[in-house]
Design a protein around this motif. Structure first.
Motif, PDB file in Angstrom:
ATOM      1  N   PRO A 190       1.785   7.347  -7.018  1.00 39.88           N
ATOM      2  CA  PRO A 190       0.978   8.451  -7.554  1.00 39.88           C
ATOM      3  C   PRO A 190       1.705   9.800  -7.582  1.00 39.88           C
ATOM      4  CG  PRO A 190      -0.263   7.177  -5.930  1.00 39.88           C
ATOM      5  CD  PRO A 190       1.168   6.761  -5.816  1.00 39.88           C
ATOM      6  N   ASN A 192       0.824  -1.207   0.000  1.00 42.33           N
ATOM      7  CA  ASN A 192       0.000   0.000   0.000  1.00 42.33           C
ATOM      8  C   ASN A 192       0.859   1.257   0.000  1.00 42.33           C
ATOM      9  OD1 ASN A 192      -2.582  -1.018  -0.142  1.00 42.33           O
ATOM     10  ND2 ASN A 192      -2.848  -1.185   2.068  1.00 42.33           N
ATOM     11  N   ARG A 212       2.168   1.521  -3.652  1.00 44.99           N
ATOM     12  CA  ARG A 212       1.139   1.707  -4.679  1.00 44.99           C
ATOM     13  C   ARG A 212       0.335   2.984  -4.484  1.00 44.99           C
ATOM     14  NH1 ARG A 212      -2.173  -3.730  -4.388  1.00 44.99           N
ATOM     15  NH2 ARG A 212      -3.565  -2.513  -5.728  1.00 44.99           N
ATOM     16  N   HIS A 213      -0.035   3.279  -3.216  1.00 38.27           N
ATOM     17  CA  HIS A 213      -0.919   4.413  -2.954  1.00 38.27           C
ATOM     18  C   HIS A 213      -0.182   5.628  -2.406  1.00 38.27           C
ATOM     19  CE1 HIS A 213      -4.132   1.638  -3.776  1.00 38.27           C
ATOM     20  NE2 HIS A 213      -3.810   0.868  -2.752  1.00 38.27           N
ATOM     21  N   SER A 250      -8.467  -1.014  -1.536  1.00 32.12           N
ATOM     22  CA  SER A 250      -7.939  -0.726  -0.201  1.00 32.12           C
ATOM     23  C   SER A 250      -8.367  -1.759   0.829  1.00 32.12           C
ATOM     24  CB  SER A 250      -8.405   0.665   0.249  1.00 32.12           C
ATOM     25  OG  SER A 250      -9.821   0.719   0.320  1.00 32.12           O
TER      26      SER A 250
END
Length: 355
Positions: free
Chosen positions: A264, A256, A259-260, A310
Motif C-alpha cells: 500500500p 500480511n 500485502r498490508h 485479515s
C-alpha cells in the motif's frame, strides 16, 4: 450371655471387586479407546466383548441408529432383540427387564444407539456402563470436532492466498519467457514449490526449516513482482531450524507484511524475518517498515473482528494458543506509518508436537 455380633458382609457386583479393580479400569479404558470411531466404527466388536466382561452376562449387543446390533456372547432371540431395539428407538427410554433389557445411549442429548444386555445384570450396573459408553462417545465427538475445526482453519489460511498475487506472479513469469528464459524457469519452479507447500495436504506440524523455505520462495516471487520496491532480510539461527511448529504459521505473517505493509505504500520497503533461541523458547519475528496500523485495529484483528482479508493473524494466534497455551500467542507491535512487527514464541521442544 451375650452373643458376638456377626461380621457384616458387603455385596459386590462381579465386575466391581477390589481384586478386579485394575482389570476393570483397563477394560473400561480400552472400551473408551475403541469407541473413538463411534458405534459404526471398526472396533465395536471389541467394545461389546469388553462390556460383556464388565457386566459378567451371557451376551451384549450394541446397535447404532441402523438398528442392527453387533453382538458378543450368547445370542438372544432375534425377534425379541429387534422388538426391544425398535421400542427404545421410538420411545428413547429403557425397555425390557432381565434377562433381556435395552437402554438408550444419548450423546449430547441425541439418541446415538442402543445397548442390549442378555443376562442377570443389575439395573444399576447396566446404567453405569451405559453412561460410560455415552461419555466415551461424547469425548470422541468432541475430539473429532476439534480436528475438523483445525482442518477448517488450515483451509481458511489456504483460501487467503491472494488471486492478485498469483496473477501478478504468472504475468511476470510470462513476460520473462523470451527475454530471460532461465529466470522465467527459475521463477516457475519457485511458483510450483510455493503452491505445493501452501495448497498440498500436510500434517498439523512442520519444521521451522520447511516454513522458512516456503517464506523464501514466496518472497522471491514477490520480489519479481514488486522489483526494487521490496527488500528482504532473513536471518535464522541454525540451532532452531529443527524446531517443530504448526503448519502455515509463519507464511501468513510474511504475506500480511507484504500485502498490508509494503504494497500500500508509495515507495520501497523492507521485510525482515528473524529466528533465534531464547532459553527454552524459539522466537521468530516478522517485521516490515510499511504503513502500519492503529494498535486498536491490531487488537481487533487478533480477536477475530478484523476485515475478511485479515483472518490470517487471528487464525495463527488461536492455533498457537491451542497448541502451546496462552503464553505462546502472537504479539503485534504497530502504529500508523511506523510499520508492524509480529513476534511468534514457541517452545524449542513440546511433548507430543512432532512434524
Amino acid at each position: 450371655m451375650s452373643v458376638p455380633a456377626q461380621p457384616q458382609t458387603r455385596s459386590w457386583t462381579p465386575w466391581a471387586t477390589r481384586a478386579d479393580a485394575a482389570a476393570v479400569l483397563g477394560t473400561a479404558r480400552q472400551i473408551a479407546d475403541d469407541l473413538s470411531d463411534g458405534l459404526a466404527g471398526t472396533k465395536v466388536r471389541s467394545v461389546v466383548r469388553g462390556v460383556r466382561k464388565l457386566l459378567d452376562v451371557d451376551g451384549v449387543g450394541l446397535a447404532d441408529l441402523s438398528g442392527h446390533p453387533v453382538w458378543s456372547g450368547k445370542l438372544a432371540p432375534a425377534d425379541r432383540v429387534a422388538a426391544l431395539v425398535q421400542e427404545v428407538m421410538h420411545s428413547e427410554t429403557r425397555a425390557g427387564r432381565p434377562p433381556l433389557q435395552a437402554v438408550p445411549l444419548h450423546v449430547h442429548d441425541e439418541l446415538a444407539g442402543v445397548l442390549i444386555v442378555h443376562g442377570a445384570a443389575r439395573a444399576a450396573a447396566v446404567r453405569e456402563v451405559a453412561e460410560w459408553i455415552v461419555a466415551a462417545l461424547e469425548r470422541a465427538r468432541l475430539e473429532a470436532s476439534a480436528e475438523y475445526a483445525a482442518q477448517a482453519e488450515l483451509r481458511a489460511l489456504r483460501a487467503e492466498i491472494s488471486p492478485h498475487f498469483v496473477y501478478n506472479a504468472l504475468t511476470v513469469i510470462a513476460s520473462l519467457v523470451h527475454s530471460d528464459p532461465d529466470r522465467s524457469r527459475e521463477l516457475m519452479l519457485d511458483f510450483a514449490d510455493y503452491n505445493r507447500y501452501s495448497l498440498a495436504s500436510h500434517g498439523e506440524f512442520t519444521t521451522l526449516a520447511d516454513e522458512f523455505h516456503a517464506i523464501e520462495t514466496y518472497l522471491a516471487l514477490q520480489r519479481a513482482v514488486l522489483g526494487d520496491r521490496l527488500r528482504v532480510q532473513i536471518r535464522v539461527a541454525p540451532e532452531v531450524l529443527a524446531v517443530t511448529i504448526p503448519y502455515l504459521v509463519l507464511q501468513p505473517l510474511v504475506e500480511n507484511a507484504v500485502r498490508h505493509g509494503i504494497e500500500p505504500r508509495a515507495g520501497d520497503g523492507v521485510v525482515q524475518v528473524r529466528g533465534e533461541a531464547e532459553g527454552n523458547d524459539c522466537v521468530i519475528s516478522v517485521e516490515d517498515d510499511g504503513v502500519g496500523m492503529d494498535p486498536a485495529v491490531a487488537e481487533a484483528v487478533l480477536a477475530g473482528h478484523g476485515s475478511a482479508g485479515s483472518i490470517g493473524l487471528a487464525n495463527v494466534d488461536r492455533r498457537l494458543r491451542n497448541v502451546y497455551g496462552a503464553w505462546y500467542g502472537l504479539v503485534v507491535e504497530t502504529a500508523p506509518e511506523a510499520g508492524t512487527r509480529v513476534v511468534v514464541r514457541v517452545p524449542v521442544f513440546q511433548p507430543g508436537v512432532t512434524p
